[in-house]
Each structure stands twice: as structure tokens, then as C-alpha cells.
Design a protein around this motif. Sequence first.
Motif, PDB file in Angstrom:
ATOM      1  N   GLY A   1       0.837  -1.206   0.000  1.00  0.00           N
ATOM      2  CA  GLY A   1       0.000   0.000   0.000  1.00  0.00           C
ATOM      3  C   GLY A   1       0.864   1.245   0.000  1.00  0.00           C
ATOM      4  O   GLY A   1       0.634   2.190  -0.766  1.00  0.00           O
ATOM      5  N   ASN A   2       1.895   1.237   0.823  1.00  0.00           N
ATOM      6  CA  ASN A   2       2.787   2.392   0.892  1.00  0.00           C
ATOM      7  C   ASN A   2       3.578   2.577  -0.398  1.00  0.00           C
ATOM      8  O   ASN A   2       3.792   3.693  -0.852  1.00  0.00           O
ATOM      9  N   ILE A   3       3.993   1.444  -0.974  1.00  0.00           N
ATOM     10  CA  ILE A   3       4.738   1.552  -2.239  1.00  0.00           C
ATOM     11  C   ILE A   3       3.858   2.220  -3.292  1.00  0.00           C
ATOM     12  O   ILE A   3       4.278   3.112  -4.016  1.00  0.00           O
ATOM     13  N   ARG A   4       2.594   1.772  -3.313  1.00  0.00           N
ATOM     14  CA  ARG A   4       1.651   2.369  -4.266  1.00  0.00           C
ATOM     15  C   ARG A   4       1.525   3.872  -4.048  1.00  0.00           C
ATOM     16  O   ARG A   4       1.590   4.649  -4.991  1.00  0.00           O
ATOM     17  N   SER A   5       1.390   4.252  -2.753  1.00  0.00           N
ATOM     18  CA  SER A   5       1.097   5.664  -2.512  1.00  0.00           C
ATOM     19  C   SER A   5       2.327   6.561  -2.579  1.00  0.00           C
ATOM     20  O   SER A   5       2.235   7.709  -2.974  1.00  0.00           O
ATOM     21  N   TYR A   6       3.481   6.054  -2.121  1.00  0.00           N
ATOM     22  CA  TYR A   6       4.623   6.968  -1.999  1.00  0.00           C
ATOM     23  C   TYR A   6       5.765   6.724  -2.980  1.00  0.00           C
ATOM     24  O   TYR A   6       6.454   7.646  -3.370  1.00  0.00           O
ATOM     25  N   ILE A   7       5.957   5.459  -3.340  1.00  0.00           N
ATOM     26  CA  ILE A   7       7.127   5.164  -4.175  1.00  0.00           C
ATOM     27  C   ILE A   7       6.768   5.231  -5.655  1.00  0.00           C
ATOM     28  O   ILE A   7       7.436   5.895  -6.449  1.00  0.00           O
TER      29      ILE A   7
ATOM     30  N   LYS B   1      13.442   6.311   0.059  1.00  0.00           N
ATOM     31  CA  LYS B   1      12.517   7.356   0.493  1.00  0.00           C
ATOM     32  C   LYS B   1      11.987   6.981   1.859  1.00  0.00           C
ATOM     33  O   LYS B   1      11.729   5.803   2.139  1.00  0.00           O
ATOM     34  N   ARG B   2      11.867   8.012   2.693  1.00  0.00           N
ATOM     35  CA  ARG B   2      11.358   7.725   4.030  1.00  0.00           C
ATOM     36  C   ARG B   2       9.838   7.682   3.998  1.00  0.00           C
ATOM     37  O   ARG B   2       9.194   8.609   3.523  1.00  0.00           O
TER      38      ARG B   2
ATOM     39  N   TYR C   1      12.298   3.334   2.893  1.00  0.00           N
ATOM     40  CA  TYR C   1      12.014   2.336   1.858  1.00  0.00           C
ATOM     41  C   TYR C   1      13.168   2.330   0.876  1.00  0.00           C
ATOM     42  O   TYR C   1      13.500   3.351   0.278  1.00  0.00           O
ATOM     43  N   LEU C   2      13.791   1.148   0.756  1.00  0.00           N
ATOM     44  CA  LEU C   2      14.936   1.027  -0.145  1.00  0.00           C
ATOM     45  C   LEU C   2      14.507   0.215  -1.363  1.00  0.00           C
ATOM     46  O   LEU C   2      14.016  -0.903  -1.214  1.00  0.00           O
ATOM     47  N   VAL C   3      14.676   0.813  -2.512  1.00  0.00           N
ATOM     48  CA  VAL C   3      14.218   0.141  -3.730  1.00  0.00           C
ATOM     49  C   VAL C   3      15.369   0.038  -4.726  1.00  0.00           C
ATOM     50  O   VAL C   3      16.080   1.004  -4.969  1.00  0.00           O
ATOM     51  N   LEU C   4      15.546  -1.189  -5.241  1.00  0.00           N
ATOM     52  CA  LEU C   4      16.509  -1.382  -6.326  1.00  0.00           C
ATOM     53  C   LEU C   4      15.691  -1.620  -7.593  1.00  0.00           C
ATOM     54  O   LEU C   4      14.678  -2.323  -7.540  1.00  0.00           O
TER      55      LEU C   4
END
Length: 709
Positions: free
Chosen positions: A312-318, A340-341, A347-350
Motif C-alpha cells: 500500500g505504501n509503495i503504491r502511494s509513496y514510491i 525514500k522515508r 524504503y529502499l528500492v533497487l
Amino acid sequence: MFQGLKIAVKRQKKLLAIFFVTIFLPSVILSIFGIIALRNEKFRVEKQIENEQLQIANSIKDRIETKFTEIGERLENLASYPAFRQKDYTVIKELITGLFEKDSLASIIFLLYNNGEPVFSLFRTGSEENAGRPEPVYDSFLQQQIKDAEDAEYIRNDYLTAASIYNDAFRQSGNKIIKARMLNLTARNLMKAGKFNEAADVYSRIINDYPDERTEAGLPLDLYAKIQMTECYSMPGDKGSAVGNDLTVFEELLVNRWNLNESRFKTYASIVIERLTGLLSDSALESTEYLSRFEELEKRYHYRTEQWETIGNIRSYIVPELPGYFQTGSRSPSPFEFSKRVGSEDYLVLAAMIPGQSQLDNAGILAAKLDNLYLQNNILTNAVEEIKPLRNTAIYITTLSGDSIKGSKNNNPDAVTTTSLFDNNFPPWRLELTYTGPKGLGEISIFSNFYFWTIITLIIILVFGAALIARIVAREMEILKIKSDFVSSVSHEFKTPLTSMKSLTERLEEGKVTEPGKMKQYISIIANDIDRLIHLVSNILSFSKIEEGKKIYKKEKTDIVIWLKEVINNYKKENIESGIIINVQLDNNMPALHIDRDAMAQAIFNLLDNAAKFSRGKKEAEVTAERKNYSIIIKVKDKGIGIENDEKDKIFEKFYRGESALKYLIKGTGLGLALVKYTVEAHNGHIDVDSESGWSTVFTITLPVSDKK
Ligand code: ADP
């Protein structure tokens, strides 16, 4: 005192100069060099510690970054498969499952197509599977059959009839979906009729032959059948099989067997959890391995629900930021890193680019969200543990906002500390390495340091040199004082008889004294004063001769009794006015001795003189002489002021004058007893003193009889 010091220093100028040039100056210069060298050494060691810390930080970072690179390469590799460009989800899912299912670090993989919704490969997040699949056509005959069956089921509650109608419909239909649905309805009615075994058979058929079919509402029949199977076992009482079945269903839910969306996943999971909790509360099943398996699955379930939240957070923020960031450059070649915090988590994304038709095109992004807990608790912990040795190094790792991740803050502000950040702040962590070894000079093994010992040696030399100089100066001051005291006391000794002689001679000269008796008395006083002066001068001369080693003793065979009587008589004659009474007791059997009569007479004279000087009121002395074995013992006793115990050793030193002599202003030079001692020792004898302070003093001279010289 100060004046004395000045004079003493002046006298020892040469010595001081030598000390200054040969010891003091070189010591100070060498010490300064030593201190500078020690400081340099300290800097050098600090630099070395810093380098070590940097190396440690770098290897920790390397180990973690290697993991990222490896994941990034896998993503990039994967994204180059055409299935990703073609959005062939079946293949994509297989590929991702194959490469990432077991990866605890890359916990959530998602695809982001240009202008599209994100697709979470191992999760279904939105539309149902039925979407896009055509619904089968129910012909009128089939519709009639279903209506009949429903009548039987709901109106007449004739479940067996309903079951057989549905079973007919199953057999007559040629459509896979319809067949599967009819089987499902058959099984439902068999259950209602209490035919659990038969129902179970039907459900197994669905599971085996129609695993991919769904209800009209999009629910997988396979899942539904499996859920019902548990009832088929538990109703007739086979709780073991019921639990086993439910655990399998639970596990399949967790591996996303049916690609459910969040709400369906949660609904079915909670049905299974509730049922399992009930079944496992049965004491027969309590201690079985079912329970531990259930607990393990529940843990995975919680993890999964957290992942849903993360998604859900990835959808909204990342997702909204990622594509722009990806295209506007600032991307590292591989992997592309983005952090991104979100809330209290970074949140660490590769990510890797999904290539489009042409080289320049890109179709979308294949991304992995890293699991922070795993990164911290496993990857980071291992990285730190592998760096060995961590000698004297404390490692403290925080987020950029200061939240502690690992270790604890070292509170010593002076300790050598190195801080280091990750490349691109990915992850956004800060490493702080602090030296925890000995304080101050730190690692320098100071005691094995050459400069240290040089400084210590120089300090010792300086201290000894200074002490020596201080002693010499103090001695010089003492001598100066003794000299001046001596001069003043000798002057006084001279002054008294000279003054008296002067006044007496003046009176005689003026002719004022005419009476013969008086004149005789005057002359006798003058003669006594002259004797005193002669005695004084001879004391000083003898002393200086002895000191210079020029004194020659003329020893003659002497009858001690006769000689001693004469000496005492002479003393009495010369010192009538002192009023001293001298008792004499001499042993007549004493052998003759070889002595320097004048010198020994002077010694006895000095002892008698002291007896007179240091007696107050009634002056009384006793002189005894006797033979004892091979010695002649001569004693001079008085009943005077006595000598304090602590002075007994000092009174024989040259120039020494006792406290009481100074206190009662008794005249003297401090040479008397020193001279006695020299003389007696020159006759191979020795002198001792015994005294009761305030009462009496006895000086004992012991002379050897055998001395024939
Ligand atoms: P001086 O008599 O000139 O002071 P001496 O060498 O004769 O020097 O004596 C040293 C010190 O010993 C005296 O100053 C005194 O304090 C102590 N002393 C010597 N003889 C006697 C004595 N008979 N009774 C008490 N004190 C004495």
C-alpha cells in the motif's frame, strides 16, 4: 638568608655554569625534541587508527553494496526477457518466482509499466482473475435443471435430489467451467445431506480435474473445495485429517497459490486460522507437530499482512516518484537505487529498466523493495561480524535522522572517531567507528617508546643535577654561616679580656692605684686575661694545624698522676675568679703513658673550662683517673646544665655550639670539644660523653696503656 644564598650562588658560579651548559640546557632541548617526537608519534598513531577505521567502514559497506549489486544484476538480467516487454504475466511470474521467491532481502518485487498501475508479481492487488475470461453460456435446459435443483435444495430441503440433478447437469455439460461449478453444487448438497464421504470425493474431483476454474464471483473453486474438504473430515470426527488439510490450505494461501487480492486473502486466511485455532484446542491434537507448524504459518501470515501494508505504501509513496526519478538521470548504471522515508521506515528500492522495442526505449521498471529488518539483522550483522579483528573499535550505525540501527553510541568525545556514509546514501545510514582502546596517547605503547625513556632519563638527570647543586649551595651557605658565627664568637671571646685589660692598665697608668695589694691583684687579673687569650689563640692555632694536617705531637713518657695534678693546678690558678671547685681523685698505680703533654693538657683544660662555663650557681667539678685493664680512664664530671640526648653526637663536631650555649649566651667558639676529640684520637684513645640534662655531664677519655709511641 637571601643574602647568604646570593653569596653562595656567586661562589659556585662556575659549577652552576657547567651544570647549566652540560646538563640543564641539553636536557631541556632534548626533552623538547622528545615531546615533539611523542606528539608526532601520537598523530601518526591516530592517523593509523583512522585509516583502520576507514578500512573497516569500507569493508562493511562493500559487503552490503555487493548484495545490492547482485540483486540489481539479477533484476537487470530478468528485465531483459521479452516476457517483461510483452507483459506476459504467466511467464513473468514464473521467472520472478524462480529468481526471487527464496530471497529474503528483495522481499517485494514489482513491475511498473509506463503510465500503468504497478503489478506486484507475487501478490494480486486489484482486478479478479476472471476479468477478461468469457462467462460460459447457460442454455435453457441447463437453466431448467438448476431451477429444479434449487427448488429441491431450498424449498423442499431435499438435498440428495438436488445433488443428483446437479450431477446430471455436470455429466451433460461439455463446458469445463460449467462442469466444475456443477460438481461444486453437487458436493454442497451432499454435505447438507450429511454425506460427507461422498462430498469429499466430489471435492477431490474438483481439486484434481478443475483446479483453475472459478465461481461466477471469481472465487477459485480449487480453494473453495479445499476449504470444504476440512468440513468433510471434521464432521464425521476425523480431526487429524481436518487439521492437516487446513494447514495445507493455509500454506497455499501464503504462497499465493490462488493469486488473491488483499481482502480475499485476509478473509480466507482468517477462516482457516479461526478453524485451526478451534481444532487445535482439542487436547488430542495439542502436542502434535501440527501446532508448531500452525505457529510457523501464523508468523508467515503476519509477515504477509505487513507486506500488504508495505505494498500500500509503495503504491502511494514510491510508485508516483519512481518513474520520474528513473528518467531524469542521476541513475547509477546497475542497480538503480532509490530510497525514500515512509513513516518511520526508509524504503529502499533497487530497480532495473525493462527495455522497450528499441534500445533507447524503455517499457517500464522492474523493482525490488528491500526488507529492512533482514538487511539490518542479517546482512549488516553478518558484515560486521565478518570484519575481524575489530580490535578496540566500537561500531555504531544510525539512520541519517539519527535512529540507532546497530551498536551503541560511544560517549568519549576525545576518542578517535571516523564516520562514513554509503554511496548515494543508499541505504541512508551513517557508520560511526570509535576507538575504544586506552585513553590519552592512545595506542602508542608509550613504555616501549624510545623518546619516552629519553625524556624520563633526562628528567632524572635534571633532578639529580639540581639536587646536587642545591646541596652544594646549601653546604656553601652553611659554611658561610659557620664562618661568620665563628668570627663573631671569636671576636667576643677576645673582646671581654681585652676590654678588662684595657681598663685595668689605664687605671694603673693613671697612677690611681697605689696600694701594693690592689696593684698586685690588678696585675694578676691582667695576667689571667692574657692566659685566657693565649689559651684561646692556641686552641685556634692547634685546630687550624690539625685541619691542615700539620700538627705534630711530641709524645713523652709521662707520669699521669703528676702531670694531671699540675694541669689542674695550673687551671685553678688561671681561673680563680671563675670560682670553680675541682675535686681530684687519682689512682696512684697508673703506668706512665707516652703523651704530648701540652696537647693533652689543652684537652683537659678545655673540659674543665666547659665544666665551669656550663655550670650555673655552684660550680663544682671532679677529675678522676684510674687504670682499667689496658686503659687509663680519665673522667671530668660536673653538676652543670647537662646535654640533651640529641646533641650528644653533634657536640664533637667543629664549630658546633649547643642550643643552651646559645640560649644562655655562654661564650665559646665551638672548637673546644672538636680539639679534645682530635687530640685523644691522635693518642689512639677515644672520648665519650654521658649526661643527664639539667643535672650533670661526664666526659670520659680512654687512653690505651700499650701505646708506647
Ligand atoms: P664551646 O664550649 O665553645 O661552645 P665546645 O666544643 O667546647 O664549644 O662545646 C660544644 C658544645 O657542647 C657547647 O656549646 C655546649 O653546648 C656543649 N657542652 C660542652 N661541654 C659541656 C658541659 N660540661 N656541660 C654542658 N654542655 C657542654
